[in-house]
Design a protein around this motif. Structure first.
Motif, PDB file in Angstrom:
ATOM      1  N   GLU A 130       0.931  -1.356   0.145  1.00  0.00           N
ATOM      2  CA  GLU A 130      -0.102   0.019   0.050  1.00  0.00           C
ATOM      3  C   GLU A 130       0.748   1.076   0.133  1.00  0.00           C
ATOM      4  N   GLN A 131       2.011   1.310   0.496  1.00  0.00           N
ATOM      5  CA  GLN A 131       2.828   2.378   0.877  1.00  0.00           C
ATOM      6  C   GLN A 131       3.423   2.815  -0.919  1.00  0.00           C
ATOM      7  N   TYR A 132       3.425   1.666  -1.582  1.00  0.00           N
ATOM      8  CA  TYR A 132       3.840   1.932  -2.918  1.00  0.00           C
ATOM      9  C   TYR A 132       2.852   2.408  -3.786  1.00  0.00           C
ATOM     10  N   PHE A 133       1.609   1.814  -3.615  1.00  0.00           N
ATOM     11  CA  PHE A 133       0.482   2.558  -4.336  1.00  0.00           C
ATOM     12  C   PHE A 133       0.535   4.226  -3.988  1.00  0.00           C
ATOM     13  N   ASN A 134       0.562   4.370  -2.733  1.00  0.00           N
ATOM     14  CA  ASN A 134       0.660   5.806  -2.440  1.00  0.00           C
ATOM     15  C   ASN A 134       1.638   6.613  -2.882  1.00  0.00           C
ATOM     16  N   ARG A 135       2.816   6.059  -2.860  1.00  0.00           N
ATOM     17  CA  ARG A 135       3.940   6.795  -3.440  1.00  0.00           C
ATOM     18  C   ARG A 135       3.670   7.186  -4.838  1.00  0.00           C
ATOM     19  N   ALA A 136       3.087   6.529  -5.565  1.00  0.00           N
ATOM     20  CA  ALA A 136       2.846   6.908  -7.163  1.00  0.00           C
ATOM     21  C   ALA A 136       1.830   7.911  -7.058  1.00  0.00           C
ATOM     22  N   GLU A 137       0.675   7.842  -6.148  1.00  0.00           N
ATOM     23  CA  GLU A 137      -0.662   8.650  -6.305  1.00  0.00           C
ATOM     24  C   GLU A 137      -0.337  10.066  -6.026  1.00  0.00           C
ATOM     25  N   GLY A 138      -1.049  10.916  -6.917  1.00  0.00           N
ATOM     26  CA  GLY A 138      -1.231  12.301  -6.648  1.00  0.00           C
ATOM     27  C   GLY A 138      -2.689  12.671  -6.495  1.00  0.00           C
ATOM     28  N   PHE A 139      -3.428  12.202  -5.914  1.00  0.00           N
ATOM     29  CA  PHE A 139      -4.757  12.440  -5.719  1.00  0.00           C
ATOM     30  C   PHE A 139      -5.298  13.526  -5.373  1.00  0.00           C
ATOM     31  N   VAL A 140      -6.194  14.447  -6.382  1.00  0.00           N
ATOM     32  CA  VAL A 140      -6.623  15.541  -6.174  1.00  0.00           C
ATOM     33  C   VAL A 140      -7.952  15.537  -5.565  1.00  0.00           C
ATOM     34  N   GLU A 141      -8.100  15.984  -4.392  1.00  0.00           N
ATOM     35  CA  GLU A 141      -9.367  15.826  -3.723  1.00  0.00           C
ATOM     36  C   GLU A 141     -10.436  16.800  -4.198  1.00  0.00           C
ATOM     37  N   PRO A 142     -11.646  16.207  -4.638  1.00  0.00           N
ATOM     38  CA  PRO A 142     -12.677  17.163  -5.332  1.00  0.00           C
ATOM     39  C   PRO A 142     -13.283  18.146  -4.029  1.00  0.00           C
ATOM     40  N   THR A 143     -13.850  19.072  -4.827  1.00  0.00           N
ATOM     41  CA  THR A 143     -14.313  20.112  -4.014  1.00  0.00           C
ATOM     42  C   THR A 143     -15.511  19.841  -3.091  1.00  0.00           C
ATOM     43  N   GLU A 144     -15.763  20.612  -2.143  1.00  0.00           N
ATOM     44  CA  GLU A 144     -16.809  20.167  -1.221  1.00  0.00           C
ATOM     45  C   GLU A 144     -18.254  20.222  -2.014  1.00  0.00           C
ATOM     46  N   GLU A 145     -18.287  21.323  -2.957  1.00  0.00           N
ATOM     47  CA  GLU A 145     -19.530  21.197  -3.770  1.00  0.00           C
ATOM     48  C   GLU A 145     -19.601  19.942  -4.503  1.00  0.00           C
ATOM     49  N   TYR A 146     -18.568  19.476  -5.214  1.00  0.00           N
ATOM     50  CA  TYR A 146     -18.728  18.311  -6.199  1.00  0.00           C
ATOM     51  C   TYR A 146     -19.097  17.118  -5.155  1.00  0.00           C
ATOM     52  N   LYS A 147     -18.494  16.899  -4.196  1.00  0.00           N
ATOM     53  CA  LYS A 147     -18.983  15.884  -3.083  1.00  0.00           C
ATOM     54  C   LYS A 147     -20.412  15.990  -2.820  1.00  0.00           C
ATOM     55  N   LYS A 148     -20.839  17.119  -2.427  1.00  0.00           N
ATOM     56  CA  LYS A 148     -22.524  17.120  -2.020  1.00  0.00           C
ATOM     57  C   LYS A 148     -23.215  16.788  -3.292  1.00  0.00           C
ATOM     58  N   THR A 154     -14.546  11.000  -0.011  1.00  0.00           N
ATOM     59  CA  THR A 154     -13.153  10.638  -0.032  1.00  0.00           C
ATOM     60  C   THR A 154     -12.231  10.859   1.037  1.00  0.00           C
ATOM     61  N   GLU A 155     -12.991  11.565   2.161  1.00  0.00           N
ATOM     62  CA  GLU A 155     -12.357  12.006   3.280  1.00  0.00           C
ATOM     63  C   GLU A 155     -11.535  10.980   4.092  1.00  0.00           C
ATOM     64  N   THR A 156     -11.955   9.667   3.872  1.00  0.00           N
ATOM     65  CA  THR A 156     -11.310   8.607   4.670  1.00  0.00           C
ATOM     66  C   THR A 156     -10.524   7.836   3.917  1.00  0.00           C
ATOM     67  N   TRP A 157     -10.226   8.058   2.760  1.00  0.00           N
ATOM     68  CA  TRP A 157      -9.649   7.271   1.393  1.00  0.00           C
ATOM     69  C   TRP A 157      -8.259   7.242   2.202  1.00  0.00           C
ATOM     70  N   ASN A 158      -7.476   6.135   1.946  1.00  0.00           N
ATOM     71  CA  ASN A 158      -6.166   5.995   2.275  1.00  0.00           C
ATOM     72  C   ASN A 158      -5.372   6.096   0.883  1.00  0.00           C
ATOM     73  N   VAL A 159      -5.140   7.169   0.332  1.00  0.00           N
ATOM     74  CA  VAL A 159      -4.740   7.525  -0.949  1.00  0.00           C
ATOM     75  C   VAL A 159      -3.509   8.222  -0.955  1.00  0.00           C
ATOM     76  N   GLY A 160      -2.590   8.221  -1.776  1.00  0.00           N
ATOM     77  CA  GLY A 160      -1.429   9.403  -1.913  1.00  0.00           C
ATOM     78  C   GLY A 160      -1.940  10.471  -2.517  1.00  0.00           C
ATOM     79  N   ARG A 161      -1.296  11.651  -1.815  1.00  0.00           N
ATOM     80  CA  ARG A 161      -1.551  12.789  -2.618  1.00  0.00           C
ATOM     81  C   ARG A 161      -0.230  13.709  -2.967  1.00  0.00           C
ATOM     82  N   GLU A 162       0.759  13.092  -2.990  1.00  0.00           N
ATOM     83  CA  GLU A 162       1.812  13.945  -3.259  1.00  0.00           C
ATOM     84  C   GLU A 162       2.731  13.123  -4.248  1.00  0.00           C
TER      85      GLU A 162
END
Length: 605
Positions: A130-148, A154-162
């Protein structure tokens, strides 16, 4: 900063990587983080950098058959599906198949990755990978309006963001997609708990490899190569078709990879380059076994037929081939259905308009394939059918010839646990809502819009082969998928397509539909479903397992450090090392394998 092939002859590099696709570019970028290490990547295709045909999202499948972007591989005739051939196209050029895939970003169930370790590969488990999945991922969080608006959480997702690979949701998700998801929910399918965190079972919206700032595909070229192309120790040559690995016998009896031979595609000249540390094969599940065989690693009978001297007998090379397969059921939409579909792009005038809209960050090229339902067989198949299929699995297990197929019994036993009646299964039965027409045999009608449910079976038991038939490296190996050799694979898929129709007849999806176009309501019995399925199914282009990471006694080709048995410094880093296929589109896992491989190689240096 590409390196001309004519400058390479007899040059020395620390690491030579055969294949500039998803894994190859990822691995090279990580290895060259050390400025004292120099790396050469050899790619047979061209660079195709900044080509809109690759970058534009909404042109799924348009690359197939185009020699600039794909290798037009084909299986031999498949005897269990009416002698059909299957097209096994793969990405050609930098980025490989990450440049032509359908942009779906999905990750396997944790238990499927844990099965790697259970098959004899210490450290290859979900927690570690999982650490290697996260290392690759640059996940872009959707806006609050998009989520609504979409219900995405996605707040609880364990996903790489950098990480370097941009992963995001498309600009919009239509109301129709939400209705389809609700129809699955009304059939008893729950919401997925961790859609890309190891527990995808259930319905969910998933992101794409899509850059929300530029609205183009994110793939290994613009994620790993272009940001690092000016490193003086990172050399990439295109139009360089690797032919074989050059090896020398060492004092301890193992073989050392000392370089590779390649053909300059433009001139036809053969050249060699030398490796001071390692050679890594990242040519994919269809070509890596051929490279191994042409280099003297494989089954004795295969090597004898192509007149290649045996260096290391590895009977697992080109065996254990596993594929995902899918097909679509399509329905005509009512005129007022709230669904912008890709069908509109069949009109040249509308297609031109949407090219203009894409440049502005809107239009059909900013929608994506986002609606999924990941089901285990027990979530929809009748109990009697579950028991029948499992009994067939047990019968197949009892017929395995352990001498001819060492290791297959253990693989089947672990795979069967994914279907064991009375226990939670693994979600290898995948349903995808596709915004448009993608099915057969009946064609779409001009001016009409369609909704399709793609039905993908990811936990098949049939095992295929990929073997060289000639010492000519430019001739494709023979590819035999053995589709439906295990007849219960077909049984599973029949139950899946029946369930897809059931979902379409469920509110609130059914209120959007006019009629079922494919297969059509004349298909009712299991026998009719099976015949239609055999006529129209396709590979999902996810072939794996042809150089499996397994103990050598179990027909393994590479060990847990991805090193080829009988060698001191030849590794494989691509989808061919997967010992037992998993329930996911594979690109995320290929990135993770390459990221982990980089750490393994650095630690061994």
């Amino acid at each position: 900063m590409l390196t001309p092939t004519e400058q390479l002859n007899n040059q020395f590099f620390d690491y030579i990587i055969a294949g500039g696709g998803t894994a190859g570019l990822t691995l090279a970028a990580r290895l060259t983080e050390d400025p004292s290490v120099n790396v050469l990547v050899l790619e047979a295709g061209q660079a195709n950098i900044d080509d809109p045909q690759l970058l534009r999202p909404g042109i799924y499948g348009s690359h197939f058959g185009n020699a600039s972007f794909t290798w037009d591989h084909k299986t031999i005739k498949q005897k269990h599906v009416n002698d059909r051939e299957s097209g096994w196209s793969r990405g050609k050029g930098l980025g490989g198949s990450s440049g032509i895939n359908f942009l779906c970003y999905t990750k396997p169930p944790a238990r499927d990755i844990d099965d790697f370790e259970r098959l004899g590969n210490p450290g290859w488990n979900w927690k570690n990978l999982e650490q290697y999945f996260n290392r690759a991922e640059g996940f872009v969080e959707p806006t609050e309006e998009y989520k609504k608006r979409t219900g995405v959480k996605t707040e609880t997702w364990n996903v790489g963001r950098e990480g370097p690979l941009k992963v995001s949701f498309p600009v919009s998700i239509s109301e129709a997609e939400m209705r389809i998801q609700q129809a699955f929910a009304n059939q008893g399918i729950p919401a997925a708990k961790q859609p890309i965190g190891g527990d995808p079972k259930g319905i969910c919206f998933l992101p794409n490899t899509y850059d929300p700032k530029t609205h183009v595909r994110s793939y290994s070229t613009n994620a790993y190569y272009l940001p690092n192309k000016d490193r003086p120790n990172f050399k990439v040559a295109v139009g360089a078709h690797v032919n074989r690995v050059l090896t020398e016998n060492t004092r301890d009896g193992s073989w050392s990879a000392v370089g590779v031979e390649f053909t300059d595609v433009a001139s036809g000249k053969t050249q060699t380059v030398n490796a001071k540390k390692e050679v890594i094969l990242s040519a994919g599940a269809l070509k890596t076994p051929q490279l191994l065989e042409l280099s003297g690693f494989g089954r004795i009978d295969v090597l004898d037929k192509i007149d290649v001297p045996v260096k290391v007998e590895l009977s697992g090379v080109g065996e254990n081939v596993q594929d995902h397969i899918f097909l679509g059921l399509s329905w005509e939409l009512k005129e007022d259905a709230p669904f912008d579909t890709l069908d509109l792009l069949r009109d040249p005038a509308i297609a031109a308009k949407h090219l203009e809209l894409h440049a502005q960050g809107s239009g059909l090229h900013t929608i994506g394939i986002v609606g999924f339902s990941w089901n285990s067989f027990d979530m929809f198949a009748p109990p009697g059918k579950q028991a029948e299929v499992y009994q067939k699995m047990e019968d197949a297990l009892g017929k395995i010839d352990d001498t001819a197929h060492p290791g297959l019994r253990k693989s089947f036993e672990i795979a069967m646990q994914r279907f064991e009646p009375g226990k939670p299964g693994s979600p290898g039965c995948e349903f995808i809502s596709f915004p448009g027409f993608l099915s057969g045999p009946n064609p779409p009608e001009a001016g009409k819009r369609y909704a399709t449910i793609l039905v993908a079976m990811n936990h098949g038991f049939s095992r295929g082969t990929v073997h060289a038939t000639s010492s000519d490296p430019l001739k494709d190996p023979e590819m035999d998928a053995h589709y439906f050799e295990q007849d219960f694979d077909l049984d599973i898929h029949v139950e899946m397509v029946k369930f897809a129709r059931k979902v379409a007849n469920t509110s609130p999806m059914k209120e959007m539909l006019v009629a079922e176009l494919n297969p059509g309501l004349e298909v009712q019995t299991d026998a009719q479903w099976a015949e239609w399925l055999k006529q129209t199914f396709s590979t999902t282009w996810h072939t794996a397992g042809s150089a499996a990471m397994l103990p050598r006694a179990q027909n393994g080709v590479v060990d847990a450090s991805l090193k080829v048995y009988g060698t001191s410094n030849l590794r494989v880093v691509d989808l061919s090392v997967v010992p037992l296929h998993f329930a996911s589109h594979p690109q995320a896992t290929v990135y993770a394998i390459a990221e982990k491989a980089a750490d393994i190689i650095k630690a061994a240096a």
